[in-house]
Write a protein that holds these residues in place. Structure first.
Motif, PDB file in Angstrom:
ATOM      1  N   GLY A  65       0.813  -1.209   0.000  1.00 57.66           N
ATOM      2  CA  GLY A  65       0.000   0.000   0.000  1.00 57.66           C
ATOM      3  C   GLY A  65       0.847   1.259   0.000  1.00 57.66           C
ATOM      4  N   ALA A  66       0.169   2.381  -0.166  1.00 55.35           N
ATOM      5  CA  ALA A  66       0.816   3.688  -0.164  1.00 55.35           C
ATOM      6  C   ALA A  66       0.629   4.339   1.202  1.00 55.35           C
ATOM      7  N   ILE A  67       1.668   5.014   1.694  1.00 54.56           N
ATOM      8  CA  ILE A  67       1.570   5.733   2.964  1.00 54.56           C
ATOM      9  C   ILE A  67       0.748   6.998   2.748  1.00 54.56           C
ATOM     10  N   ASP A  68      -0.365   7.101   3.476  1.00 54.62           N
ATOM     11  CA  ASP A  68      -1.214   8.289   3.355  1.00 54.62           C
ATOM     12  C   ASP A  68      -0.965   9.273   4.484  1.00 54.62           C
ATOM     13  N   THR A  69      -0.713   8.778   5.678  1.00 51.74           N
ATOM     14  CA  THR A  69      -0.286   9.626   6.791  1.00 51.74           C
ATOM     15  C   THR A  69       0.823   8.898   7.538  1.00 51.74           C
ATOM     16  N   LEU A  70       1.712   9.674   8.158  1.00 51.18           N
ATOM     17  CA  LEU A  70       2.872   9.088   8.816  1.00 51.18           C
ATOM     18  C   LEU A  70       3.149   9.818  10.117  1.00 51.18           C
ATOM     19  N   SER A 118      -8.461  -0.128  -3.335  1.00 52.40           N
ATOM     20  CA  SER A 118      -9.820  -0.347  -2.843  1.00 52.40           C
ATOM     21  C   SER A 118     -10.379   0.900  -2.166  1.00 52.40           C
ATOM     22  N   CYS A 119      -9.513   1.922  -2.002  1.00 52.88           N
ATOM     23  CA  CYS A 119      -9.874   3.166  -1.307  1.00 52.88           C
ATOM     24  C   CYS A 119     -10.202   2.916   0.164  1.00 52.88           C
ATOM     25  N   ARG A 120      -9.656   1.839   0.722  1.00 49.89           N
ATOM     26  CA  ARG A 120      -9.757   1.564   2.146  1.00 49.89           C
ATOM     27  C   ARG A 120      -8.395   1.820   2.789  1.00 49.89           C
ATOM     28  N   SER A 121      -8.408   2.090   4.072  1.00 45.22           N
ATOM     29  CA  SER A 121      -7.173   2.400   4.787  1.00 45.22           C
ATOM     30  C   SER A 121      -7.061   1.535   6.024  1.00 45.22           C
ATOM     31  N   VAL A 122      -5.816   1.305   6.463  1.00 43.76           N
ATOM     32  CA  VAL A 122      -5.567   0.520   7.665  1.00 43.76           C
ATOM     33  C   VAL A 122      -4.393   1.138   8.405  1.00 43.76           C
ATOM     34  N   ILE A 160      -0.747   5.256   8.168  1.00 44.61           N
ATOM     35  CA  ILE A 160      -1.974   4.799   7.518  1.00 44.61           C
ATOM     36  C   ILE A 160      -1.615   4.358   6.113  1.00 44.61           C
ATOM     37  N   LEU A 161      -1.973   3.113   5.783  1.00 39.17           N
ATOM     38  CA  LEU A 161      -1.685   2.534   4.476  1.00 39.17           C
ATOM     39  C   LEU A 161      -2.983   2.441   3.677  1.00 39.17           C
TER      40      LEU A 161
END
Length: 281
Positions: A111-116, A141-145, A136-137
């Motif tokens: 996944g891509a790092i959206d927040t760090l 799917s436009c979902r985050s974990v 946050i990855l």
């Protein structure tokens, strides 16, 4: 420390054509053994003991591990043989599919790092100070974990940036504050590796940010008291996964459940008492 004697320990994941397994090495002075493992493409191990692995430290899905004491009968040698595999192939689980994975299982995610959140000191309930990093990855799917790195594993976060693509191997599926999260303390993490999947994900994330795409966080996993599962078609068979224990609340006013697996295999579940079930095949 063991019996007031100070020792050292390190671990690594050994892989061959069939599977992978965690190896824990113990001894008073492991510098030479560490050098062998850290610089060799292949090793031979003798005198090890196979035992059930502690899931807190095991980043593989192999329930067993090899424990090796080099002060006793254990030894590790550099091998000149050319290994048939260099590493375990990744089998990525999409972020949106993590809710269908059993808690405490290990998964590979991309996944891509959206927040760090960079490493910061945290005080545990036991009064111990430890560093923790969170991120946050997201994926297509436009979902985050949320992913958490404790202790020394948090140090690598200083080299990451928002938009980086992370390949996380052996992340542990957990639940926190009613949501699915990933514990990545024992995981192997690679950043921006050079392959098609990473390029595709990078392009997608760039376009998603430009279009102000919102990423939905994962909700709670299937509760332990409910039937949670997924199905997939394999020929004429259906695969059904039930998460146990099963609460009687999930089957209120139900007398019988039949699971059809195809090829004449059926499982009948009868409600016998309020709090438990009887299975017959």
């Amino acid at each position: 420390m063991k019996n007031d004697v100070r020792g050292e320990v390190f671990s690594f994941v050994l892989v061959d054509d069939s599977a992978e397994i965690r190896v824990s090495v113990f001894g008073k002075d492991l510098r030479s053994i560490w050098e062998v493992c850290n610089t060799s493409d292949a090793v031979r191990i003798s005198g090890g003991m196979v035992k059930t692995s502690d899931p807190r430290y095991n980043s593989t899905n192999n329930p067993m591990e090899v424990s090796l004491s080099v002060d006793s009968k254990g030894s590790i040698y550099r091998s000149n043989e050319v290994p048939t595999v260099s590493e375990r192939a990744c089998n990525y689980t999409g972020i949106s599919d993590l809710q269908n994975v059993r808690l405490q299982e290990n998964v590979d995610v991309l996944g891509a790092i959206d927040t760090l959140q960079p490493p910061e000191e945290f005080m545990t309930k036991a009064g111990k100070r430890i560093n923790v990093a969170k991120l946050i990855l997201v994926d297509q799917s436009c979902r985050s974990v949320s992913c958490t790195f404790w202790g020394s594993s948090s140090d690598q976060a200083v080299n990451w940036s928002v938009g980086d693509i992370l390949s996380i191997r052996g992340a542990k599926v957990q639940e926190y504050a009613g949501a699915v999260v990933l514990g990545c303390t024992c995981s192997e993490v690679r950043r921006n590796s050079d392959d098609t999947e990473v390029t595709t994900l990078t392009d997608w994330y760039t376009n998603a940010k430009q279009s102000d795409t919102e990423f939905q966080p994962l909700g709670a996993p299937c509760p332990s008291g409910a039937v949670g599962g997924s199905s997939d078609q394999r020929g004429n068979n259906r695969r059904v996964v039930m998460q146990l224990p099963v609460s009687h609340e999930s089957f209120r006013d139900v007398d019988e459940i039949v699971l059809d697996f195809g090829e004449g295999i059926k499982v009948r579940v009868f409600i016998v008492y309020v709090t438990y079930l009887m299975f017959s095949i």
